[in-house]
Design a protein around this motif. Structure first.
Motif, PDB file in Angstrom:
ATOM      1  N   LEU A 169       0.833  -1.200   0.000  1.00  0.00           N
ATOM      2  CA  LEU A 169       0.000   0.000   0.000  1.00  0.00           C
ATOM      3  C   LEU A 169       0.869   1.251   0.000  1.00  0.00           C
ATOM      4  O   LEU A 169       0.539   2.251  -0.638  1.00  0.00           O
ATOM      5  N   SER A 170       1.999   1.182   0.701  1.00  0.00           N
ATOM      6  CA  SER A 170       2.894   2.348   0.741  1.00  0.00           C
ATOM      7  C   SER A 170       3.482   2.626  -0.643  1.00  0.00           C
ATOM      8  O   SER A 170       3.693   3.784  -1.021  1.00  0.00           O
ATOM      9  N   VAL A 216       1.954   2.003  -3.465  1.00  0.00           N
ATOM     10  CA  VAL A 216       0.859   2.617  -4.221  1.00  0.00           C
ATOM     11  C   VAL A 216       0.743   4.090  -3.866  1.00  0.00           C
ATOM     12  O   VAL A 216       0.662   4.968  -4.736  1.00  0.00           O
ATOM     13  N   ASN A 217       0.749   4.356  -2.566  1.00  0.00           N
ATOM     14  CA  ASN A 217       0.610   5.746  -2.111  1.00  0.00           C
ATOM     15  C   ASN A 217       1.777   6.607  -2.585  1.00  0.00           C
ATOM     16  O   ASN A 217       1.591   7.766  -2.970  1.00  0.00           O
ATOM     17  N   ALA A 218       2.976   6.027  -2.561  1.00  0.00           N
ATOM     18  CA  ALA A 218       4.158   6.775  -2.998  1.00  0.00           C
ATOM     19  C   ALA A 218       4.074   7.082  -4.489  1.00  0.00           C
ATOM     20  O   ALA A 218       4.423   8.190  -4.933  1.00  0.00           O
ATOM     21  N   ILE A 232       1.299   7.279  -6.275  1.00  0.00           N
ATOM     22  CA  ILE A 232       0.239   8.278  -6.455  1.00  0.00           C
ATOM     23  C   ILE A 232       0.769   9.669  -6.111  1.00  0.00           C
ATOM     24  O   ILE A 232       0.535  10.640  -6.845  1.00  0.00           O
ATOM     25  N   LEU A 233       1.512   9.761  -5.011  1.00  0.00           N
ATOM     26  CA  LEU A 233       2.054  11.049  -4.576  1.00  0.00           C
ATOM     27  C   LEU A 233       3.019  11.613  -5.610  1.00  0.00           C
ATOM     28  O   LEU A 233       2.975  12.805  -5.939  1.00  0.00           O
ATOM     29  N   GLN A 251       1.105  12.794  -8.581  1.00  0.00           N
ATOM     30  CA  GLN A 251       0.341  14.000  -8.242  1.00  0.00           C
ATOM     31  C   GLN A 251       1.243  15.234  -8.235  1.00  0.00           C
ATOM     32  O   GLN A 251       0.809  16.338  -8.583  1.00  0.00           O
ATOM     33  N   THR A 299      -0.434  -0.673 -10.185  1.00  0.00           N
ATOM     34  CA  THR A 299      -0.092   0.464  -9.331  1.00  0.00           C
ATOM     35  C   THR A 299       0.049   1.748 -10.140  1.00  0.00           C
ATOM     36  O   THR A 299      -0.522   2.796  -9.794  1.00  0.00           O
ATOM     37  N   ALA A 326      -2.481   4.965 -10.045  1.00  0.00           N
ATOM     38  CA  ALA A 326      -1.971   6.290  -9.687  1.00  0.00           C
ATOM     39  C   ALA A 326      -2.215   7.296 -10.811  1.00  0.00           C
ATOM     40  O   ALA A 326      -2.580   8.453 -10.571  1.00  0.00           O
ATOM     41  N   GLU A 340      -5.862   8.345 -10.903  1.00  0.00           N
ATOM     42  CA  GLU A 340      -6.189   9.296  -9.834  1.00  0.00           C
ATOM     43  C   GLU A 340      -5.832  10.720 -10.257  1.00  0.00           C
ATOM     44  O   GLU A 340      -6.523  11.674  -9.914  1.00  0.00           O
TER      45      GLU A 340
END
Length: 441
Positions: A6-7, A9-11, A13-14, A17, A48, A52, A55
């Motif tokens: 999950l980290s 994925v979040n990284a 996405i960040l 972004q 992933t 991202a 999003e």
């Protein structure tokens, strides 16, 4: 390689972004150029990156532009197999234009080989739900649609669980089953695909016909009409014809008019082959035609002459396939009663049939002439010819007939023809018949 967390994925996405869209698209172009074999990118990484990316872009108004959408999906080619159900669910049908739909399908096409079964199922559901919700005209109503379908039908078809559709099960892919089995949709899809294939048929090789008729089109072939069949050249090879017929012979629910069209289609091709090459196709190829011929003959049983006429056959080109009842209808309702050649063809056809068929013909002939209020023949030549030929056909059976048979024949079935009786016809009747049989005559 460790699984994507999950980290991660979040990284990702960040990162996406934060980076500017122009730089990100430049980066995608470079990645796209370097990755020829997309299998090298792990599926979880694809999921992933795609998640991202979505999003970041899902609110981008440029996605409303089909041209941009098409080029953008091309940039995402290395990762498109990672498309997920949540992403698809965020694409409401009413918010996706026809051009956007085509662009999306074409984009998804590139990742099919690497998609999981769950992804394929989600795509199948989304594509057919779109067609169901918006109508099939988007992908069938123009010549460009036909070309698009030809390019993308393999992808769409591969998503369909053909076994479930053919067996009409509803426990899997119910939406695609509903859409494909809809008569209007099926006809529109097949017509559009054939429109796209028509210019290609003249250069198709047997393997091309195999690919389309045995693998890609069976789910739609139950909607075939003479219009589509007419787009296939008649000068194709025996092997190509065999490939086509294997596809058609896999379909079990053709209507009688369709079977008639398929029989005529095959007969034209096999006849053309003889004209062009001077020889018949081999036995294996002819078997496929004979299978359709048997289906056609079986379907004609019990058919009225009026219903037969609706099949657009004259009758004389397929005399050997017709039932005695249809032969009688052809005798009475065509111009055969004023045409020596035609009446000869009809009666001569009965020579290959058995006694019960001959009696069935005469029974129907009596009924048909009665319905037409025919009480006497206007053409004595035709009457004489019919009686002469029919008596010759009856000759082998006369010794086996009983008195009731003679009553039936001479007082009912042959009544209209008897004014033309001569010594020649009388000579076909045995002299050792019973007094009762003689009296019946």
């Amino acid at each position: 390689m460790r699984p994507v967390s999950l980290s991660d994925v979040n990284a990702t996405i960040l990162f996406i972004q934060k980076i500017s869209l122009s730089k990100f698209e430049e980066l995608l172009e470079k990645v796209n150029a370097k990755i020829n074999d997309t299998v090298l990118v792990p599926l979880m990484a694809k999921e992933t990156i795609l998640r991202a990316t979505w999003e970041r872009y899902k609110a981008d108004t440029r996605l409303k532009n089909a041209t941009f959408l098409k080029s953008f999906l091309q940039l995402l080619r290395p990762f498109i197999a990672g498309i997920s159900k949540p992403i698809l669910q965020s694409l409401p049908y009413w918010n996706v234009s026809c051009d956007d739909f085509k662009a999306l399908v074409q984009g998804f096409n590139t990742g099919l080989a690497e998609m999981t079964l769950d992804t394929k199922a989600a795509l199948e559901d989304w594509i057919f739900s779109y067609i169901n919700a918006t109508g099939v005209s988007c992908i069938t109503n123009t010549s460009e649609s036909g070309e698009w379908l030809v390019k993308n039908w393999e992808f769409i078809n591969d998503l369909i669980k053909s076994v479930n559709l053919i067996q009409q099960k509803t426990n899997s892919s119910p939406i695609s089953t509903t859409v494909i089995q809809n008569k209007t949709v099926g006809e529109s899809l097949l017509n559009s695909i054939f429109g796209g294939l028509a210019p290609l048929f003249p250069v198709f090789k047997p393997e091309n016909f195999t690919e389309w008729f045995e693998k890609r089109l069976p789910v739609l072939l139950s909607r075939i009409t003479s219009f589509e069949l007419a787009s296939i050249p008649t000068n194709i090879t025996c092997e190509s014809y065999q490939a086509i017929m294997k596809g058609f012979n896999s379909v079990v629910n053709f209507t009688l008019p369709q079977i008639g069209d398929l029989y005529r289609f095959g007969k034209n091709i096999l006849s053309q082959h003889i004209v062009l090459s001077g020889s018949e196709c081999d036995a294996d190829v002819r078997k496929d035609h004979e299978l359709i011929q048997r289906k056609f003959m079986q379907s004609l049983k019990g058919l009225s002459f009026k219903s037969f006429l609706a099949l657009n056959f004259s009758g004389f080109e397929i005399l050997d396939l017709l039932t005695p009842q249809i032969l009688s209808g052809l005798t009475v309702h065509s111009d055969a009663l004023n045409d020596v050649d035609k009446i000869s063809q009809i009666i001569d056809t009965l020579a290959s049939k058995n006694f019960s068929d001959l009696i069935a013909y005469l029974t129907q002939f009596v009924a048909d002439t009665k319905e037409m209020n025919v009480t006497a023949f206007q053409n004595a030549t035709i009457r004489r010819l019919m009686l002469s030929k029919i008596m010759k056909l009856l000759e082998p059976f006369f010794p086996k007939l009983n008195t009731s048979n003679y009553v039936d024949l001479f007082q009912r079935k042959l009544f209209l023809l008897l004014p033309s009786i001569t010594e020649k016809e009388l000579a076909t009747i045995p002299t050792n018949i019973s007094c009762e049989s003689y009296q019946a005559m």
